[in-house]
Write a protein that holds these residues in place. Structure first.
Motif, PDB file in Angstrom:
ATOM      1  N   PHE A  68     -62.178  16.463 -74.450  1.00 57.58           N
ATOM      2  CA  PHE A  68     -63.470  15.892 -74.837  1.00 57.58           C
ATOM      3  C   PHE A  68     -64.319  16.982 -75.462  1.00 57.58           C
ATOM      4  O   PHE A  68     -64.212  18.157 -75.114  1.00 57.58           O
ATOM      5  CB  PHE A  68     -64.186  15.204 -73.665  1.00 57.58           C
ATOM      6  N   TRP A  69     -65.157  16.566 -76.429  1.00 57.92           N
ATOM      7  CA  TRP A  69     -65.998  17.523 -77.132  1.00 57.92           C
ATOM      8  C   TRP A  69     -67.465  17.411 -76.732  1.00 57.92           C
ATOM      9  O   TRP A  69     -68.269  18.293 -77.028  1.00 57.92           O
ATOM     10  CB  TRP A  69     -65.856  17.370 -78.640  1.00 57.92           C
ATOM     11  N   ALA A  70     -67.837  16.339 -76.054  1.00 56.30           N
ATOM     12  CA  ALA A  70     -69.223  16.145 -75.639  1.00 56.30           C
ATOM     13  C   ALA A  70     -69.248  15.410 -74.309  1.00 56.30           C
ATOM     14  O   ALA A  70     -68.433  14.507 -74.062  1.00 56.30           O
ATOM     15  CB  ALA A  70     -70.001  15.351 -76.685  1.00 56.30           C
ATOM     16  N   LEU A  71     -70.180  15.803 -73.465  1.00 59.56           N
ATOM     17  CA  LEU A  71     -70.394  15.120 -72.198  1.00 59.56           C
ATOM     18  C   LEU A  71     -71.883  15.137 -71.895  1.00 59.56           C
ATOM     19  O   LEU A  71     -72.492  16.209 -71.867  1.00 59.56           O
ATOM     20  CB  LEU A  71     -69.618  15.794 -71.067  1.00 59.56           C
ATOM     21  N   GLY A  72     -72.437  13.967 -71.679  1.00 60.00           N
ATOM     22  CA  GLY A  72     -73.847  13.859 -71.337  1.00 60.00           C
ATOM     23  C   GLY A  72     -74.021  13.202 -69.979  1.00 60.00           C
ATOM     24  O   GLY A  72     -73.314  12.246 -69.653  1.00 60.00           O
ATOM     25  N   LEU A  73     -74.951  13.709 -69.196  1.00 58.96           N
ATOM     26  CA  LEU A  73     -75.237  13.153 -67.878  1.00 58.96           C
ATOM     27  C   LEU A  73     -76.734  12.936 -67.730  1.00 58.96           C
ATOM     28  O   LEU A  73     -77.523  13.850 -67.974  1.00 58.96           O
ATOM     29  CB  LEU A  73     -74.752  14.105 -66.776  1.00 58.96           C
ATOM     30  N   ALA A  74     -77.113  11.723 -67.325  1.00 58.44           N
ATOM     31  CA  ALA A  74     -78.526  11.447 -67.094  1.00 58.44           C
ATOM     32  C   ALA A  74     -79.053  12.283 -65.943  1.00 58.44           C
ATOM     33  O   ALA A  74     -80.188  12.771 -65.977  1.00 58.44           O
ATOM     34  CB  ALA A  74     -78.720   9.951 -66.813  1.00 58.44           C
ATOM     35  N   LEU A 112     -69.175  16.091 -60.717  1.00 54.23           N
ATOM     36  CA  LEU A 112     -68.522  15.196 -61.662  1.00 54.23           C
ATOM     37  C   LEU A 112     -67.529  15.933 -62.561  1.00 54.23           C
ATOM     38  O   LEU A 112     -66.767  15.290 -63.286  1.00 54.23           O
ATOM     39  CB  LEU A 112     -69.569  14.487 -62.515  1.00 54.23           C
ATOM     40  N   LEU A 113     -67.531  17.272 -62.529  1.00 49.56           N
ATOM     41  CA  LEU A 113     -66.619  18.056 -63.364  1.00 49.56           C
ATOM     42  C   LEU A 113     -65.637  18.899 -62.580  1.00 49.56           C
ATOM     43  O   LEU A 113     -64.522  19.132 -63.049  1.00 49.56           O
ATOM     44  CB  LEU A 113     -67.422  18.970 -64.307  1.00 49.56           C
ATOM     45  N   ARG A 114     -66.033  19.355 -61.418  1.00 48.76           N
ATOM     46  CA  ARG A 114     -65.153  20.240 -60.652  1.00 48.76           C
ATOM     47  C   ARG A 114     -63.854  19.524 -60.299  1.00 48.76           C
ATOM     48  O   ARG A 114     -63.856  18.411 -59.775  1.00 48.76           O
ATOM     49  CB  ARG A 114     -65.839  20.719 -59.378  1.00 48.76           C
ATOM     50  N   THR A 170     -66.526   6.999 -64.053  1.00 51.96           N
ATOM     51  CA  THR A 170     -66.563   5.591 -63.652  1.00 51.96           C
ATOM     52  C   THR A 170     -66.300   5.440 -62.158  1.00 51.96           C
ATOM     53  O   THR A 170     -66.858   4.539 -61.506  1.00 51.96           O
ATOM     54  CB  THR A 170     -65.552   4.765 -64.462  1.00 51.96           C
ATOM     55  N   ALA A 171     -65.463   6.313 -61.582  1.00 50.14           N
ATOM     56  CA  ALA A 171     -65.214   6.257 -60.144  1.00 50.14           C
ATOM     57  C   ALA A 171     -66.483   6.550 -59.352  1.00 50.14           C
ATOM     58  O   ALA A 171     -66.640   6.083 -58.216  1.00 50.14           O
ATOM     59  CB  ALA A 171     -64.113   7.237 -59.754  1.00 50.14           C
ATOM     60  N   ALA A 172     -67.394   7.318 -59.954  1.00 51.81           N
ATOM     61  CA  ALA A 172     -68.675   7.612 -59.313  1.00 51.81           C
ATOM     62  C   ALA A 172     -69.697   6.504 -59.538  1.00 51.81           C
ATOM     63  O   ALA A 172     -70.849   6.626 -59.099  1.00 51.81           O
ATOM     64  CB  ALA A 172     -69.222   8.941 -59.835  1.00 51.81           C
ATOM     65  N   GLY A 173     -69.268   5.445 -60.219  1.00 51.06           N
ATOM     66  CA  GLY A 173     -70.161   4.307 -60.450  1.00 51.06           C
ATOM     67  C   GLY A 173     -71.084   4.467 -61.635  1.00 51.06           C
ATOM     68  O   GLY A 173     -72.051   3.706 -61.772  1.00 51.06           O
TER      69      GLY A 173
END
Length: 224
Positions: free
Chosen positions: A146-152, A158-160, A178-181
């Motif tokens: 993936f080249w981009a990841l955004g988190l509100a 969510l990455l480890r 998605t597993a984190a809802g």
């Protein structure tokens, strides 16, 4: 240019912090898969050009803050308007997780391997309503990463542990979100610059950038 004119040309501030994770472009430390056909010094030139183009694009984005999360020292490729934070040690998942851990509020992280990125391409994830009914943005790379990841809401968990640099990294990251809802929206897939063939392909999409000009100069020099 007067100061009022300069202010008028700056993009309006948006709700999102943009992080660029990067390495100092030193020979032998960056773009090693470009060697051969390019020498380590030439590969570093291409890496610097890709980073320069990426940062120029980020400058044109309506971001709340612009941050380079850097392994190494800043150089002449770093434009004004960016904060610099050091990368933490560890694997890529740990370094990405730490980058998010150091941020607050909506945050979008991109790499330095996609010099074809533009403010328009990232506009959906940076608009004032980007986080309405959305918790995460994901831009997959064509090689499976993936080249981009955004988190509100930045959450390093969510990455480890997400397996990096595999053909299923993007899918695994999507599954983790998605597993984190989380409600996930996707950005268009892009080609990372890893190989010489990638470099040619990407340069053809952004012929006016420094990356394309650097590649053309090196190609011309090899023909002499």
């Amino acid at each position: 240019m007067t100061e009022p004119e300069a202010r008028a040309q700056r993009p309006a501030a948006g709700p999102t912090t943009v992080l660029v994770i990067a390495k100092e472009p030193l020979p032998g430390r960056v773009k090693t898969r470009l060697t051969p056909p390019y020498t380590p010094a030439e590969a570093a030139e291409l890496a610097e050009a890709a980073l320069y183009d990426t940062l120029q694009a980020v400058r044109a984005m309506p971001a709340r803050r612009r941050v380079v999360v850097l392994d190494g020292r800043p150089g002449g490729w770093l434009p004004a308007g960016f904060d610099v934070r050091p990368q933490c040690p560890g694997g890529l998942d740990e370094r990405l997780a730490a980058a998010f851990a150091d941020s607050t509020g909506p945050t979008l992280l991109i790499g330095k391997d996609t010099p074809q990125v533009t403010a328009r391409l990232l506009a959906p994830a940076l608009a004032p309503g980007a986080w309405d009914d959305c918790d995460a943005w994901l831009g997959r790379a064509e090689d499976g990463g993936f080249w981009a990841l955004g988190l509100a809401t930045p959450d390093p968990r969510l990455l480890r542990g997400v397996p990096m640099s595999t053909a299923r990294t993007g899918a695994a990251q999507h599954d983790r979100l998605t597993a984190a809802g989380l409600r996930v929206r996707e950005l268009p897939p892009l080609c990372d610059v890893d190989t010489a063939a990638d470099a040619e392909r990407v340069a053809a999409t952004v012929p006016g950038g420094r990356f394309a000009a650097t590649l053309a100069r090196l190609r011309q020099g090899a023909r002499r």
